[in-house]
Scaffold this motif. Sequence first.
Motif, PDB file in Angstrom:
ATOM      1  N   ASN A   1      41.649  -3.785  40.298  1.00 50.04           N
ATOM      2  CA  ASN A   1      40.162  -3.543  39.805  1.00 50.04           C
ATOM      3  C   ASN A   1      39.911  -5.043  40.823  1.00 50.04           C
ATOM      4  OD1 ASN A   1      40.624  -1.533  38.483  1.00 50.04           O
ATOM      5  ND2 ASN A   1      40.246  -2.345  36.887  1.00 50.04           N
ATOM      6  N   ILE A   2      40.114  -5.992  40.667  1.00 47.79           N
ATOM      7  CA  ILE A   2      39.864  -7.671  41.341  1.00 47.79           C
ATOM      8  C   ILE A   2      39.715  -6.882  43.308  1.00 47.79           C
ATOM      9  CG2 ILE A   2      39.939  -9.209  42.217  1.00 47.79           C
ATOM     10  CD1 ILE A   2      40.691 -10.166  39.386  1.00 47.79           C
ATOM     11  N   ASN A   3      41.144  -6.345  43.447  1.00 48.41           N
ATOM     12  CA  ASN A   3      40.910  -5.817  44.576  1.00 48.41           C
ATOM     13  C   ASN A   3      39.926  -4.780  45.231  1.00 48.41           C
ATOM     14  OD1 ASN A   3      43.257  -7.965  44.967  1.00 48.41           O
ATOM     15  ND2 ASN A   3      44.688  -6.714  44.645  1.00 48.41           N
ATOM     16  N   THR A   4      40.092  -4.271  44.566  1.00 51.77           N
ATOM     17  CA  THR A   4      39.095  -3.441  44.539  1.00 51.77           C
ATOM     18  C   THR A   4      37.564  -3.810  44.919  1.00 51.77           C
ATOM     19  OG1 THR A   4      40.272  -0.860  43.193  1.00 51.77           O
ATOM     20  CG2 THR A   4      38.108  -0.012  43.893  1.00 51.77           C
TER      21      THR A   4
ATOM     22  N   PHE B   1      22.033  -3.163  45.368  1.00 49.97           N
ATOM     23  CA  PHE B   1      20.819  -2.596  45.820  1.00 49.97           C
ATOM     24  C   PHE B   1      19.555  -3.037  46.655  1.00 49.97           C
ATOM     25  CE2 PHE B   1      19.678  -7.080  43.876  1.00 49.97           C
ATOM     26  CZ  PHE B   1      18.257  -7.550  44.228  1.00 49.97           C
ATOM     27  N   ALA B   2      19.402  -2.303  47.217  1.00 45.58           N
ATOM     28  CA  ALA B   2      18.164  -2.538  48.796  1.00 45.58           C
ATOM     29  C   ALA B   2      17.650  -1.357  48.396  1.00 45.58           C
ATOM     30  CB  ALA B   2      19.355  -2.082  49.988  1.00 45.58           C
ATOM     31  N   GLY B   3      17.201  -0.376  49.629  1.00 45.77           N
ATOM     32  CA  GLY B   3      16.514   0.686  48.797  1.00 45.77           C
ATOM     33  C   GLY B   3      16.944   1.562  47.810  1.00 45.77           C
ATOM     34  N   ASP B   4      17.789   1.263  47.247  1.00 47.52           N
ATOM     35  CA  ASP B   4      18.758   2.211  46.977  1.00 47.52           C
ATOM     36  C   ASP B   4      19.848   1.451  45.802  1.00 47.52           C
ATOM     37  OD1 ASP B   4      17.172   5.202  46.865  1.00 47.52           O
ATOM     38  OD2 ASP B   4      18.730   5.069  48.798  1.00 47.52           O
ATOM     39  N   THR B   5      20.398   1.915  44.557  1.00 47.76           N
ATOM     40  CA  THR B   5      20.824   0.831  43.996  1.00 47.76           C
ATOM     41  C   THR B   5      22.247   1.916  43.875  1.00 47.76           C
ATOM     42  OG1 THR B   5      19.039  -0.201  42.952  1.00 47.76           O
ATOM     43  CG2 THR B   5      21.810   0.266  41.566  1.00 47.76           C
ATOM     44  N   ARG B   6      23.636   1.136  44.026  1.00 47.95           N
ATOM     45  CA  ARG B   6      24.948   1.627  44.155  1.00 47.95           C
ATOM     46  C   ARG B   6      25.756   1.039  42.836  1.00 47.95           C
ATOM     47  NH1 ARG B   6      27.922   1.408  49.526  1.00 47.95           N
ATOM     48  NH2 ARG B   6      28.947   3.048  48.368  1.00 47.95           N
ATOM     49  N   ILE B   7      26.317   1.517  41.783  1.00 48.45           N
ATOM     50  CA  ILE B   7      27.300   1.107  40.875  1.00 48.45           C
ATOM     51  C   ILE B   7      28.613   1.634  41.081  1.00 48.45           C
ATOM     52  CG2 ILE B   7      27.612   0.695  38.316  1.00 48.45           C
ATOM     53  CD1 ILE B   7      25.040   1.654  38.140  1.00 48.45           C
ATOM     54  N   LEU B   8      29.700   0.790  41.513  1.00 53.71           N
ATOM     55  CA  LEU B   8      30.838   0.194  41.765  1.00 53.71           C
ATOM     56  C   LEU B   8      31.914   1.494  41.059  1.00 53.71           C
ATOM     57  CD1 LEU B   8      32.907  -0.263  43.188  1.00 53.71           C
ATOM     58  CD2 LEU B   8      33.863  -2.349  42.061  1.00 53.71           C
ATOM     59  N   TRP B   9      31.978   1.407  40.034  1.00 59.94           N
ATOM     60  CA  TRP B   9      32.322   1.696  38.862  1.00 59.94           C
ATOM     61  C   TRP B   9      31.158   2.688  37.214  1.00 59.94           C
ATOM     62  CZ3 TRP B   9      35.380  -2.810  38.724  1.00 59.94           C
ATOM     63  CH2 TRP B   9      36.600  -2.862  39.984  1.00 59.94           C
ATOM     64  N   LYS B  10      31.412   3.993  36.764  1.00 63.34           N
ATOM     65  CA  LYS B  10      30.749   4.013  35.984  1.00 63.34           C
ATOM     66  C   LYS B  10      30.461   3.286  34.701  1.00 63.34           C
ATOM     67  CE  LYS B  10      31.542   8.803  36.963  1.00 63.34           C
ATOM     68  NZ  LYS B  10      31.733  10.649  36.626  1.00 63.34           N
TER      69      LYS B  10
ATOM     70  N   GLN C   1      36.204  -6.262  45.745  1.00 57.70           N
ATOM     71  CA  GLN C   1      36.115  -7.016  46.859  1.00 57.70           C
ATOM     72  C   GLN C   1      36.344  -6.561  48.273  1.00 57.70           C
ATOM     73  OE1 GLN C   1      40.050 -10.121  45.867  1.00 57.70           O
ATOM     74  NE2 GLN C   1      38.120 -11.502  45.245  1.00 57.70           N
ATOM     75  N   TYR C   2      37.359  -5.649  47.735  1.00 59.10           N
ATOM     76  CA  TYR C   2      36.931  -4.529  49.110  1.00 59.10           C
ATOM     77  C   TYR C   2      35.863  -3.774  49.743  1.00 59.10           C
ATOM     78  CZ  TYR C   2      38.274  -0.540  52.351  1.00 59.10           C
ATOM     79  OH  TYR C   2      38.120   0.242  53.872  1.00 59.10           O
ATOM     80  N   PHE C   3      34.978  -3.476  47.948  1.00 61.87           N
ATOM     81  CA  PHE C   3      33.605  -2.901  47.713  1.00 61.87           C
ATOM     82  C   PHE C   3      32.658  -3.800  48.480  1.00 61.87           C
ATOM     83  CE2 PHE C   3      29.292  -2.557  45.590  1.00 61.87           C
ATOM     84  CZ  PHE C   3      29.473  -0.932  46.364  1.00 61.87           C
ATOM     85  N   LEU C   4      32.842  -5.234  48.511  1.00 56.13           N
ATOM     86  CA  LEU C   4      32.204  -6.082  48.954  1.00 56.13           C
ATOM     87  C   LEU C   4      32.146  -6.690  50.473  1.00 56.13           C
ATOM     88  CD1 LEU C   4      32.521  -8.846  46.361  1.00 56.13           C
ATOM     89  CD2 LEU C   4      30.203  -7.851  46.635  1.00 56.13           C
ATOM     90  N   SER C   5      33.369  -6.425  51.298  1.00 54.00           N
ATOM     91  CA  SER C   5      33.555  -6.467  51.980  1.00 54.00           C
ATOM     92  C   SER C   5      32.796  -5.550  53.164  1.00 54.00           C
ATOM     93  CB  SER C   5      35.189  -6.390  52.649  1.00 54.00           C
ATOM     94  OG  SER C   5      35.771  -5.693  52.699  1.00 54.00           O
ATOM     95  N   LYS C   6      32.419  -4.644  52.142  1.00 58.55           N
ATOM     96  CA  LYS C   6      31.790  -2.919  53.747  1.00 58.55           C
ATOM     97  C   LYS C   6      30.381  -2.900  53.718  1.00 58.55           C
ATOM     98  CE  LYS C   6      35.698  -1.020  54.600  1.00 58.55           C
ATOM     99  NZ  LYS C   6      36.365  -1.117  55.903  1.00 58.55           N
ATOM    100  N   GLN C   7      29.469  -4.543  52.438  1.00 61.09           N
ATOM    101  CA  GLN C   7      28.504  -4.354  52.950  1.00 61.09           C
ATOM    102  C   GLN C   7      27.724  -5.095  53.516  1.00 61.09           C
ATOM    103  OE1 GLN C   7      26.783  -2.871  49.870  1.00 61.09           O
ATOM    104  NE2 GLN C   7      28.829  -2.001  49.658  1.00 61.09           N
ATOM    105  N   HIS C   8      26.573  -4.517  53.813  1.00 61.25           N
ATOM    106  CA  HIS C   8      25.308  -5.481  54.779  1.00 61.25           C
ATOM    107  C   HIS C   8      24.063  -5.328  54.749  1.00 61.25           C
ATOM    108  CE1 HIS C   8      29.536  -5.300  57.514  1.00 61.25           C
ATOM    109  NE2 HIS C   8      29.476  -3.780  56.937  1.00 61.25           N
ATOM    110  N   GLY C   9      23.212  -6.664  55.520  1.00 58.71           N
ATOM    111  CA  GLY C   9      22.000  -6.484  54.613  1.00 58.71           C
ATOM    112  C   GLY C   9      21.130  -5.405  55.400  1.00 58.71           C
ATOM    113  N   ARG C  10      20.685  -4.568  55.126  1.00 61.30           N
ATOM    114  CA  ARG C  10      19.148  -3.437  55.653  1.00 61.30           C
ATOM    115  C   ARG C  10      18.412  -3.003  54.737  1.00 61.30           C
ATOM    116  NH1 ARG C  10      24.291  -0.112  55.985  1.00 61.30           N
ATOM    117  NH2 ARG C  10      24.823  -1.194  57.882  1.00 61.30           N
TER     118      ARG C  10
END
Length: 844
Positions: A399-402, A381-390, A404-413
């Motif tokens: 699923n753990i690899n997926t 969450f930041a300005g909007d909220t994103r959920i990895l899976w439904k 962790q890859y999702f997390l690696s793309k996250q930046h603070g903004r």
Amino acid sequence: MTTSRRIITESPVKNRCHRLLGPVVIGLCIIVGLVNGNVPAAQAREGHPIPGGQLQIIGDEDASQGGVCPLKYTDVQAEISGYVARVSVKQVFHNPTDRKIEAVYVFPLPQDAAVDDMVMVVGDRRIVGQIRGRDEAREIYEQARAAGHVASLLDQERPNIFTQSVANIEPGVEVAIEISYVETLKYEDGEFEWVFPMVVGPRYIPGGGSAPEPMTRGKPTGEVPDADRITPPVTPEGTRAGHDISLAVTIVPGLPLHDVRSELHEVEVQKLDGEANGAMRVALKNQTEIPNRDFVLHYKLGGEGIGDAFLRHSDERGQFFTLVLQPPERVVPEQLVPRELIFVLDTSGSMSGMPIEKAKELMNKLIGSMREGDTFNVITFAGDTRILWKSPLPATNENINTAQYFLSKQHGRGGTEMMKAINAALVQTVKEPAAGEVLPIRIVCFMTDGYVGNDFAIVDAVQKNADTTRVFSFGVGNSVNRFLLDEMSHAGRGEVEYVTLGSQADAAVERFHERVLAPVLTDIEIDWGTLPVSEVYPERIPDLFSAQPIMVHGKLDSTVGGTIVLRGNTGAGAYDEAIDVTWPEETPEQDVLASLWARSKVKHLMMQDYAALQRQEFPDELKREITELGLEYRLMTQFTSFVAVEELTVTSGGEPMKIDVPVEMPEGVSYEGVFGGSVPGNMPAVGGMSGQSQMRRARGLYMGVPATPAAGGKMATGRAPRESEALVDAEEAAGEALSLEERRQMKLAEPLRELAAQVERQGRSGNLALSSVKVVDWRVDVVLVLSDVSEKTRAALAELGFEVTGESKATSVLIGSIDVRKLEALAELDVVRQVRPVPTKRSR
């Protein structure tokens, strides 16, 4: 499992938290230049003056009003005995200008501190603060300010944010503010922790009220009506609050001390001669520390450590007690219950850089260490909220690899719209289990710095929506919002963990899994039996996920001992223990128990409707009860304030110039992350500039003070250019192609732009009174920030009709009046850096 205990007499550690320590408070000023690192604060108090500096100030309308407010030193003294600390902090200001001033500054204290004393010192006069209802205290203060008396006012904005106002500080005069508080320490797995916060971090204000750039405050919104009071202006990047801070902690343990360490500061540890049982003094090694991170002290005791305790105190208000019970040993259940883990990551701008990288490291390790049978999901969450899976998926390698890859793309903004994440993580349809089905334990882990202004509303939402979910909060950073993180975990019946930027994530991961796998004691109840108690807080004892004591505060109806029963659930099943309570002797030093009880009851009452408290629509009955508690127990609350007035002296010179004191950016927090991004509703563009361009330009216009070299030539923060060089660089970076008109408009503060035309249209005979500026006979009072105050500069100003009425002796600032029709010509002078209106009484 049934056991029994014989106990409880006076604590094996005698409480020595005397009320004789000098009271205290911490406010943060930005001062030009560092103090002399070779002159400690203690020497200054013995008559060796520490060099002062200047403070770049703004007013409350916008970044257009200014002044100077040197802070000579801050002194923090704490005495710890057993679980209780009495803490004193003293700050001394002096006014180096030619005009009297009013200082307003915002500072933090621990969220559970019971603030019960304030003293104002002017010369050899000590004026003890009086506790009053908040509105009454404000009225007394404003009347004293208008009458020319030196006065001070202390308000609580949040349980961990306070505002101190000091009016009518005359030129060359010192005023000291002293505040005292008492608190209980955290004790877990045999280790004590004492924390002293040093800075209020930048708060995101939902509804578009966040501060747009350094040296500005937030603006009130419907969601956070008091946003301007919890968002002190932050110093420009590359500057620092140069005042020194001395801090010393005396620990009187009653048992040998060991493993004494400070998490974020270098300290000196000294055994006290003549003190029995291993008393020690722990002090900051560097007396010129930048106040931009919490002071966190840990230590352990030898032997068996602290045991159970039943402490009591009586006075005209009644009999008070504090009960401390050690929990049973942790028991791992034979059958493990499946878990559903929801990991929620704050990806807002304040987390940019080191904080989010530390949070990602922590979350990656938590995800990677799940056990077979767990399911999980990831929310950002930041300005909007994103959920990895439904919906949550099994903790398979894929699923753990997926994740962790999702997390690696996250930046603070962006902003910190935490309420959306609360709803996404907690609001759910409760599933009824099928026959023989065991539903998983649902656990939500929030990782954030907690830099939001709607703290109360967030806690209220967790309290109402947690239901079958456990909430664990992880505070990531060196100066996080501990009030929010503590209360989220308490409201969600979970636990809180603080991870500093330099700490190892592995230890936090291990503690989390240990806590979730086998809580020490849940569903806790105390059957008071024949013990005559009343008004015990907390009413509902939180579950224990670690080896920390159960601590409750209450009142006694008579002096009769009895037997109580501690009940709960462990990994081995139901638990109860009978405890014989022997009536303890009373000691005078335990008068702090009354303050601790009153503070606990205030917290209980506030929790009844945090959402209404956030909207400033708190029920009148609850407000009245809290106010009465504050007045009876001389206690700071949301609805009571301390006020002190020096009535023997009447200052001259009319209204004081108001000063708004800026604070440090917390260590590790990114300026670009907080101010640089373009956030809808949060960072309005000015003149077509992006938020980042505004920030760069602000550095030049606010004449921020560059960080200066520490001893040995090393920089405290960044490079140390000369002041003139820093200004030139900032202006060039802000926009080399600016037209003369653009440069002139940027120098003039907003209320002064087009003011002459406005007076011609709306004024009468050259007179016009607006909310933030007043024009009389075509003249307006202004503050000039200059590159120099040479004779040549003064001659150029005089030629335009500028009349000097005051100036700072420490910095290039002049105060005076000028014809509004000459403002644009004034702004065209190269020597002029900024022109701001002097605050009017109406603008307050």
